[in-house]
Design an enzyme around this catalytic site. Structure first.
Site, PDB file in Angstrom:
ATOM      1  N   LYS A 263      73.027   6.200  55.775  1.00 36.93           N
ATOM      2  CA  LYS A 263      71.861   6.282  56.395  1.00 36.93           C
ATOM      3  C   LYS A 263      71.142   5.061  56.889  1.00 36.93           C
ATOM      4  O   LYS A 263      71.003   4.640  58.295  1.00 36.93           O
ATOM      5  CB  LYS A 263      70.593   7.158  55.706  1.00 36.93           C
ATOM      6  CG  LYS A 263      71.147   8.505  55.196  1.00 36.93           C
ATOM      7  CD  LYS A 263      71.170   9.465  56.623  1.00 36.93           C
ATOM      8  CE  LYS A 263      71.553  10.769  56.546  1.00 36.93           C
ATOM      9  NZ  LYS A 263      71.705  11.603  57.797  1.00 36.93           N
TER      10      LYS A 263
ATOM     11  N   TYR B 141      75.614   7.613  49.949  1.00 39.28           N
ATOM     12  CA  TYR B 141      75.071   8.607  51.079  1.00 39.28           C
ATOM     13  C   TYR B 141      73.969   7.837  51.698  1.00 39.28           C
ATOM     14  O   TYR B 141      73.709   7.828  52.869  1.00 39.28           O
ATOM     15  CB  TYR B 141      74.596  10.043  50.224  1.00 39.28           C
ATOM     16  CG  TYR B 141      73.178  10.668  51.118  1.00 39.28           C
ATOM     17  CD1 TYR B 141      73.441  11.231  52.282  1.00 39.28           C
ATOM     18  CD2 TYR B 141      72.005  10.215  50.626  1.00 39.28           C
ATOM     19  CE1 TYR B 141      72.495  11.656  52.867  1.00 39.28           C
ATOM     20  CE2 TYR B 141      70.887  11.002  51.313  1.00 39.28           C
ATOM     21  CZ  TYR B 141      71.113  11.604  52.412  1.00 39.28           C
ATOM     22  OH  TYR B 141      70.250  12.059  53.197  1.00 39.28           O
TER      23      TYR B 141
ATOM     24  N   SER C  67      66.638   9.382  56.181  1.00 40.25           N
ATOM     25  CA  SER C  67      66.148   9.658  55.163  1.00 40.25           C
ATOM     26  C   SER C  67      65.386   8.707  54.140  1.00 40.25           C
ATOM     27  O   SER C  67      65.320   7.595  54.422  1.00 40.25           O
ATOM     28  CB  SER C  67      67.326  10.116  53.918  1.00 40.25           C
ATOM     29  OG  SER C  67      66.795  10.288  52.747  1.00 40.25           O
TER      30      SER C  67
HETATM   31  C1  UD1 Z   1      67.280  13.745  46.681  1.00 44.34           C
HETATM   32  C2  UD1 Z   1      68.152  12.352  46.767  1.00 44.34           C
HETATM   33  C3  UD1 Z   1      67.941  11.834  48.039  1.00 44.34           C
HETATM   34  C4  UD1 Z   1      67.797  12.797  48.878  1.00 44.34           C
HETATM   35  C5  UD1 Z   1      67.142  13.944  48.762  1.00 44.34           C
HETATM   36  C6  UD1 Z   1      67.296  15.230  49.882  1.00 44.34           C
HETATM   37  C7  UD1 Z   1      68.799  11.731  44.592  1.00 44.34           C
HETATM   38  C8  UD1 Z   1      68.909  10.859  43.609  1.00 44.34           C
HETATM   39  N1  UD1 Z   1      68.094  11.649  45.522  1.00 44.34           N
HETATM   40  O1  UD1 Z   1      66.047  13.315  46.404  1.00 44.34           O
HETATM   41  O2  UD1 Z   1      68.485  10.796  48.238  1.00 44.34           O
HETATM   42  O3  UD1 Z   1      67.535  12.211  50.556  1.00 44.34           O
HETATM   43  O4  UD1 Z   1      67.335  14.685  47.582  1.00 44.34           O
HETATM   44  O5  UD1 Z   1      66.386  16.219  49.902  1.00 44.34           O
HETATM   45  O6  UD1 Z   1      69.511  12.584  44.414  1.00 44.34           O
HETATM   46  N2  UD1 Z   1      64.355  17.489  39.472  1.00 44.34           N
HETATM   47  C9  UD1 Z   1      64.315  17.813  38.217  1.00 44.34           C
HETATM   48  N3  UD1 Z   1      65.442  18.940  37.956  1.00 44.34           N
HETATM   49  C10 UD1 Z   1      66.325  19.110  38.708  1.00 44.34           C
HETATM   50  C11 UD1 Z   1      66.325  18.344  40.157  1.00 44.34           C
HETATM   51  C12 UD1 Z   1      65.213  17.657  40.422  1.00 44.34           C
HETATM   52  O7  UD1 Z   1      63.574  17.686  37.466  1.00 44.34           O
HETATM   53  O8  UD1 Z   1      67.188  20.015  38.392  1.00 44.34           O
HETATM   54  C13 UD1 Z   1      63.423  16.631  39.786  1.00 44.34           C
HETATM   55  C14 UD1 Z   1      63.903  14.937  40.115  1.00 44.34           C
HETATM   56  O9  UD1 Z   1      63.962  14.216  38.965  1.00 44.34           O
HETATM   57  C15 UD1 Z   1      62.912  14.574  41.073  1.00 44.34           C
HETATM   58  C16 UD1 Z   1      62.442  15.831  41.788  1.00 44.34           C
HETATM   59  O10 UD1 Z   1      62.597  16.987  40.856  1.00 44.34           O
HETATM   60  O11 UD1 Z   1      61.730  14.047  40.482  1.00 44.34           O
HETATM   61  C17 UD1 Z   1      62.928  16.055  43.201  1.00 44.34           C
HETATM   62  O12 UD1 Z   1      64.334  15.846  43.091  1.00 44.34           O
HETATM   63  P1  UD1 Z   1      65.313  16.355  44.179  1.00 44.34           P
HETATM   64  O13 UD1 Z   1      64.801  17.590  44.747  1.00 44.34           O
HETATM   65  O14 UD1 Z   1      66.770  16.198  43.680  1.00 44.34           O
HETATM   66  O15 UD1 Z   1      65.058  15.288  45.245  1.00 44.34           O
HETATM   67  P2  UD1 Z   1      65.015  13.477  45.239  1.00 44.34           P
HETATM   68  O16 UD1 Z   1      65.604  13.031  43.912  1.00 44.34           O
HETATM   69  O17 UD1 Z   1      63.710  13.123  45.538  1.00 44.34           O
END
Ligand code: UD1
Length: 334
Positions: free
Chosen positions: A152, A148, A124
């Site tokens: 990895k 997690y 990842s």
């Molecule tokens: C997350 C994990 C990462 C993992 C990946 C798998 C965390 C901190 N990181 O990445 O380790 O490999 O998923 O797909 O959890 N967001 C919102 N509202 C929400 C959900 C997300 O604003 O309800 C934003 C987040 O702040 C981020 C973006 O959307 O900027 C993507 O978030 P997300 O889909 O959770 O992925 P990652 O955080 O990049």
């Protein structure tokens, strides 16, 4: 000769099984359904119109895993199986370390015993921690912010040591950016248990009216519009990256890491806009505080995968949102 796919009923594993079958590979699939359902196996057969052997086995069950190698002529392993929820890993770290690392050690020991020294490993972009620069090349400094991610990174290290100890091993460490989307049939996709943590599953539930609004985790990042920027990649493109990596390891030796992303970054607001466009649904949202551990920007340097695997993603952010929505409205929860 067959390819063993661990975690083949999972989100990325199931799409990869379809592509493997379409490409003419014989596969053997193992999954313990800890985060997936038996119906997925039937859907893979339905979509590909091909049959394969399936074992409901936990990789921690050494005897059962060895049995798979005894009963089949395995030539390489694509290793997806593992726990993957970041928040959960903070609460139950020992389970994460034991499940992800011990199972990989067991798998590698048995592979070694049976002379199977080729593996594609599901890593990842989380191994880049808070990246020093974007786009992120594979030789960036590695670090993690949660158990997690540490599993990895530790497994990458274990596999590198294995490759150093015996040059017959050939291993591809695939560092995924943000996989989203679903199969075009709408039959398989991402179906997390409970309230989703990741952006796209959450947006889908808001669009479908199952959740009232999306919380945007911060709009004060140093990005184009203040919201977090990520490299979203269609799961079908991502799964094709595994086929290319498999082709590579079947003919070479050594351990190499590859970024699998599109190389483009989209903000949360841009994703919302794309999703609204393809679904025709309004995505209600509220801006809340930053999520601990989140970073501002993360997108891949994709040159290595392009040059060495001859692979590049082709689907757009609209395709990704469209297929996510398709899967959601088909309401086929598998
Ligand atoms: C997350 C994990 C990462 C993992 C990946 C798998 C965390 C901190 N990181 O990445 O380790 O490999 O998923 O797909 O959890 N967001 C919102 N509202 C929400 C959900 C997300 O604003 O309800 C934003 C987040 O702040 C981020 C973006 O959307 O900027 C993507 O978030 P997300 O889909 O959770 O992925 P990652 O955080 O990049």
């Amino acid at each position: 000769m067959a390819i063993l796919v661990t975690g083949g009923a999972g989100y990325i594993g199931s799409h990869t099984c379809i592509n493997l079958l379409n490409a003419g590979y014989e596969i053997v699939v193992v999954d313990n359904f800890s985060n997936s359902k038996p119906e997925v196996i039937e859907r893979i057969k339905q979509i590909s119109r091909k049959n394969f052997l399936f074992y409901q086995v936990d990789l921690l069950d050494e005897v059962a895993v060895e049995n798979i190698f005894r009963e089949n002529d395995i030539s390489a392993v694509i290793h997806f199986a593992g726990f993957k929820a970041v928040g959960e890993s903070v609460n139950i770290p020992l389970s994460y370390y034991h499940n992800n690392i011990t199972s990989t050690l067991i798998l590698c020991e048995i592979m070694k015993k049976y002379g199977v020294k080729k593996m594609v490993f599901s890593s990842s972009a989380t191994v880049y921690g808070d990246p020093e620069k974007c786009p992120i090349p594979e030789n960036s400094t590695l670090s993690t912010t949660n158990p997690y991610g540490s599993t990895k990174l530790m497994i990458e290290q274990i596999l590198r040591d294995l490759g150093r100890s015996d040059h017959d091993w050939s291993i591809a460490l695939l560092r995924y950016f943000n996989p989203i989307g679903a199969h075009e049939s709408g039959l398989i996709g991402e179906d997390p248990h409970g309230i989703p943590n990741n952006l796209l599953p959450y947006i889908s539930k808001v669009a479908a009216g199952d959740l009232p609004f999306l919380n945007i985790f911060g709009d004060d990042y140093d990005t184009k519009d203040g919201t977090g920027v990520r490299d979203y990649i269609h799961v079908v493109d991502l799964s094709m990256g595994h086929i290319r990596a498999l082709e590579k390891i079947l003919t070479t030796k050594g351990v190499e890491a590859y970024n699998l992303g599109t190389g483009k970054g989209y903000s949360v607001l841009e994703v919302i806009k794309a999703f609204e466009k393809v679904s025709g649904q309004r995505i209600h949202f509220k801006v809340s505080s930053r999520r601990p551990g989140d970073i501002a920007t993360c997108y891949a340097d994709i040159r290595k995968a392009k040059n060495e695997l001859n692979w590049q993603a082709s689907k757009t952010i609209e395709d990704m949102c469209q297929d996510t929505w398709n899967f959601s409205i088909n309401n086929i929860k598998v």
